[in-house]
Scaffold this motif. Sequence first.
Motif, PDB file in Angstrom:
ATOM      1  N   ASP A 128     -29.987  76.863  32.107  1.00 36.65           N
ATOM      2  CA  ASP A 128     -29.864  76.809  33.553  1.00 36.65           C
ATOM      3  C   ASP A 128     -31.195  76.753  34.285  1.00 36.65           C
ATOM      4  N   GLN A 129     -32.316  77.077  33.636  1.00 34.97           N
ATOM      5  CA  GLN A 129     -33.576  77.200  34.352  1.00 34.97           C
ATOM      6  C   GLN A 129     -34.634  76.191  33.923  1.00 34.97           C
ATOM      7  N   LEU A 130     -34.285  75.172  33.197  1.00 37.36           N
ATOM      8  CA  LEU A 130     -35.271  74.198  32.765  1.00 37.36           C
ATOM      9  C   LEU A 130     -35.709  73.326  33.934  1.00 37.36           C
ATOM     10  N   ASN A 131     -37.005  73.159  34.051  1.00 33.68           N
ATOM     11  CA  ASN A 131     -37.603  72.312  35.061  1.00 33.68           C
ATOM     12  C   ASN A 131     -38.750  71.577  34.387  1.00 33.68           C
ATOM     13  N   PRO A 132     -38.773  70.257  34.395  1.00 34.87           N
ATOM     14  CA  PRO A 132     -39.792  69.526  33.645  1.00 34.87           C
ATOM     15  C   PRO A 132     -41.231  69.928  33.959  1.00 34.87           C
ATOM     16  N   ALA A 150     -34.122  62.106  26.705  1.00 35.55           N
ATOM     17  CA  ALA A 150     -33.061  61.473  25.921  1.00 35.55           C
ATOM     18  C   ALA A 150     -31.696  61.883  26.452  1.00 35.55           C
ATOM     19  N   GLU A 151     -31.538  63.154  26.802  1.00 37.68           N
ATOM     20  CA  GLU A 151     -30.266  63.621  27.352  1.00 37.68           C
ATOM     21  C   GLU A 151     -30.012  63.011  28.721  1.00 37.68           C
ATOM     22  N   ALA A 198     -29.869  67.719  35.022  1.00 38.98           N
ATOM     23  CA  ALA A 198     -29.980  67.528  36.466  1.00 38.98           C
ATOM     24  C   ALA A 198     -31.330  66.964  36.899  1.00 38.98           C
ATOM     25  N   PHE A 199     -32.027  66.249  36.022  1.00 35.90           N
ATOM     26  CA  PHE A 199     -33.338  65.728  36.353  1.00 35.90           C
ATOM     27  C   PHE A 199     -33.350  64.221  36.218  1.00 35.90           C
ATOM     28  N   GLU A 200     -34.146  63.591  37.046  1.00 35.20           N
ATOM     29  CA  GLU A 200     -34.330  62.144  36.963  1.00 35.20           C
ATOM     30  C   GLU A 200     -35.326  61.833  35.852  1.00 35.20           C
TER      31      GLU A 200
END
Length: 85
Positions: free
Chosen positions: A14-18, A41-42, A54-56
Amino acid sequence: MVFDSLKQRAGGDDQLNPMQIAHHTLFTAREKLELLHQLKAETTGDEVEGAEVAFEPEEIDQAIAEVRRGVESGVGADTVLKGDF
Protein backbone atom coordinates in the motif's frame (compact mmCIF):
# COMPACT_ATOMS: atom_id res chain seq x y z
CA MET A 1 11.06 -14.44 -4.05
CA VAL A 2 13.42 -11.51 -3.58
CA PHE A 3 10.90 -8.94 -4.82
CA ASP A 4 8.37 -9.88 -2.16
CA SER A 5 10.85 -9.04 0.60
CA LEU A 6 11.79 -5.79 -1.16
CA LYS A 7 8.13 -4.76 -1.23
CA GLN A 8 7.80 -5.46 2.48
CA ARG A 9 10.97 -3.52 3.29
CA ALA A 10 9.55 -0.55 1.37
CA GLY A 11 6.41 -0.52 3.51
CA GLY A 12 4.22 -3.18 1.95
CA ASP A 13 1.96 -3.08 -1.09
CA ASP A 14 0.00 0.00 0.00
CA GLN A 15 2.90 2.44 0.50
CA LEU A 16 5.14 1.97 -2.53
CA ASN A 17 6.11 5.18 -4.27
CA PRO A 18 8.71 5.08 -7.06
CA MET A 19 10.61 8.21 -6.00
CA GLN A 20 10.63 7.12 -2.35
CA ILE A 21 12.16 3.83 -3.46
CA ALA A 22 14.77 5.75 -5.51
CA HIS A 23 15.84 7.69 -2.39
CA HIS A 24 15.42 4.94 0.21
CA THR A 25 18.62 4.59 2.25
CA LEU A 26 18.12 0.94 3.18
CA PHE A 27 18.16 -0.26 -0.45
CA THR A 28 21.22 -0.66 -2.60
CA ALA A 29 21.03 0.76 -6.11
CA ARG A 30 20.63 -2.76 -7.47
CA GLU A 31 17.67 -3.47 -5.15
CA LYS A 32 16.05 -0.16 -6.08
CA LEU A 33 16.37 -0.90 -9.79
CA GLU A 34 15.03 -4.46 -9.37
CA LEU A 35 11.98 -3.23 -7.50
CA LEU A 36 11.35 -0.34 -9.88
CA HIS A 37 11.63 -2.60 -12.91
CA GLN A 38 9.17 -5.02 -11.32
CA LEU A 39 6.74 -2.15 -10.68
CA LYS A 40 7.10 -1.02 -14.27
CA ALA A 41 6.43 -4.54 -15.55
CA GLU A 42 3.29 -4.69 -13.41
CA THR A 43 2.21 -1.22 -14.59
CA THR A 44 2.62 -2.08 -18.26
CA GLY A 45 0.87 -5.43 -17.78
CA ASP A 46 3.89 -7.64 -18.46
CA GLU A 47 3.77 -9.35 -15.04
CA VAL A 48 0.44 -8.70 -13.36
CA GLU A 49 0.35 -10.31 -9.89
CA GLY A 50 -2.87 -9.22 -8.25
CA ALA A 51 -3.96 -5.61 -7.75
CA GLU A 52 -3.24 -2.86 -10.25
CA VAL A 53 -0.24 -0.59 -9.71
CA ALA A 54 -1.27 3.03 -9.16
CA PHE A 55 1.74 4.59 -10.89
CA GLU A 56 2.33 5.76 -14.42
CA PRO A 57 5.25 4.17 -16.31
CA GLU A 58 6.75 7.66 -16.74
CA GLU A 59 6.86 8.15 -12.96
CA ILE A 60 8.70 4.86 -12.58
CA ASP A 61 11.08 5.81 -15.43
CA GLN A 62 11.90 9.06 -13.60
CA ALA A 63 12.72 7.11 -10.43
CA ILE A 64 14.92 4.68 -12.39
CA ALA A 65 16.75 7.64 -13.96
CA GLU A 66 17.21 9.15 -10.49
CA VAL A 67 18.83 5.93 -9.20
CA ARG A 68 21.12 5.81 -12.24
CA ARG A 69 22.15 9.45 -11.76
CA GLY A 70 22.96 8.65 -8.14
CA VAL A 71 25.10 5.67 -9.14
CA GLU A 72 26.96 7.78 -11.71
CA SER A 73 27.79 10.33 -9.01
CA GLY A 74 28.80 7.61 -6.54
CA VAL A 75 25.70 7.67 -4.33
CA GLY A 76 23.52 4.69 -3.49
CA ALA A 77 25.87 1.79 -4.11
CA ASP A 78 25.60 0.63 -0.49
CA THR A 79 22.94 0.72 2.17
CA VAL A 80 23.25 2.76 5.34
CA LEU A 81 23.49 -0.46 7.36
CA LYS A 82 26.05 -2.09 5.10
CA GLY A 83 26.56 -5.73 5.97
CA ASP A 84 23.55 -6.08 8.29
CA PHE A 85 21.70 -8.57 6.12
